[in-house]
Scaffold this motif. Structure first.
Motif, PDB file in Angstrom:
ATOM      1  N   TYR A 112       5.882  -2.599   4.417  1.00  0.00           N
ATOM      2  CA  TYR A 112       6.504  -3.905   4.606  1.00  0.00           C
ATOM      3  C   TYR A 112       6.261  -4.348   6.043  1.00  0.00           C
ATOM      4  N   ASP A 157      -2.743  -2.854   3.058  1.00  0.00           N
ATOM      5  CA  ASP A 157      -1.810  -2.163   2.172  1.00  0.00           C
ATOM      6  C   ASP A 157      -0.380  -2.691   2.288  1.00  0.00           C
ATOM      7  N   MET A 192       4.668   2.065  -0.006  1.00  0.00           N
ATOM      8  CA  MET A 192       4.642   0.607   0.125  1.00  0.00           C
ATOM      9  C   MET A 192       4.982   0.218   1.558  1.00  0.00           C
ATOM     10  N   ASN A 234       2.268 -13.147  -3.067  1.00  0.00           N
ATOM     11  CA  ASN A 234       2.993 -12.020  -2.497  1.00  0.00           C
ATOM     12  C   ASN A 234       4.292 -12.473  -1.831  1.00  0.00           C
ATOM     13  N   VAL A 292       2.719  -4.910   1.204  1.00  0.00           N
ATOM     14  CA  VAL A 292       3.140  -5.493  -0.073  1.00  0.00           C
ATOM     15  C   VAL A 292       4.148  -6.628   0.105  1.00  0.00           C
ATOM     16  N   ALA A 293       4.701  -6.763   1.310  1.00  0.00           N
ATOM     17  CA  ALA A 293       5.655  -7.841   1.571  1.00  0.00           C
ATOM     18  C   ALA A 293       5.684  -8.119   3.063  1.00  0.00           C
ATOM     19  N   LYS A 314       5.898  -3.882 -10.716  1.00  0.00           N
ATOM     20  CA  LYS A 314       4.523  -4.341 -10.881  1.00  0.00           C
ATOM     21  C   LYS A 314       3.624  -3.244 -11.406  1.00  0.00           C
ATOM     22  N   GLN A 347       8.822  -5.092  -6.647  1.00  0.00           N
ATOM     23  CA  GLN A 347       7.554  -4.449  -6.324  1.00  0.00           C
ATOM     24  C   GLN A 347       7.316  -3.225  -7.211  1.00  0.00           C
TER      25      GLN A 347
END
Length: 223
Positions: A3, A42, A1, A81, A44-45, A223, A220
């Motif tokens: 960020y 890609d 993930m 998001n 996610v935050a 999910k 996250q």
């Protein structure tokens, strides 16, 4: 993930965020320059760190809101998001209308830098699910324009939709209703003046801030 940590001219908490994400959370942080027009697919935050973007010229966050990357951050947020703005990041998110209200100069017109006790008002958000409701936590503040303001109608909406996440136990800057951090009505965008990244290791005085980042990672993973 991955960020994304957004870097503006004058950002100075970008590396602090990077190290917390990499070393404490064990996720992959990446820097995204303000001149970019798109976030990596890609990511996610998104985290908008503290500092003095554009030297706080005109008004804190007023110029940064027009940076090329902000349009894609808006789309990213509108898709549900998570977006977190800390200190100057909070100022930028209000200027970009991703959060209601705005940040004014501190009531006493002086820069403050101190440890600050806070109360968790809502622990059901992406950013606060690792806290207990009503819990007292400590994170430092460091700002000159941290006085959160909104009109009475907006304040009532914040209360009705449970958007007030953090309040000051002793108001340091004159913020309306002692507000230290809020989320948007959808709950996926948060702005806060205290610095959680500076309260993420015991050597810095405490780890209450780490739980805010853990909250995002936990959500996250669910999910």
């Amino acid at each position: 993930m991955k960020y994304a940590v957004i870097r503006f001219p004058g950002s100075n908490c970008d590396w602090d965020m990077y190290y917390v994400l990499r070393d404490q959370l064990k996720v992959e942080p990446i820097f995204v320059d303000y001149r970019e027009t798109n976030l990596p697919i890609d990511v996610v935050a998104v985290i908008v760190p503290g500092g003095f973007s554009y030297g706080d010229y005109l008004r804190s966050g007023a110029i940064a809101r027009f940076a090329p990357i902000m349009e894609d951050i808006k789309k990213f947020a509108e898709a549900g998001n998570p977006v977190l703005g800390v200190c100057n990041g909070f100022q930028i998110l209000t200027e970009a209308h991703l959060l209601p209200g705005g940040l004014r100069k501190n009531q006493h017109l002086e820069f403050i830098c101190q440890q600050q006790d806070l109360f968790v008002q809502n622990n059901q958000t992406t950013f606060s699910n690792q806290f207990k409701p009503g819990e007292k936590v400590m994170m430092p503040v460091a700002h000159g324009d941290g006085n959160y303001y909104c009109d009475d109608v907006t304040l009532q909406q914040l209360r009705t939709h449970n958007q007030i996440v953090l309040t000051y136990s002793k108001n340091p800057n004159g913020s309306v209703a002692d507000i230290a951090g809020i989320v948007n009505e959808q709950g996926n965008v948060m702005g806060m003046m205290p610095h959680p990244e500076r309260a993420s290791e015991l050597v810095l005085g405490g780890t209450d801030g780490l739980r805010l980042f853990q909250s995002v990672v936990t959500r996250q993973l669910q999910k």
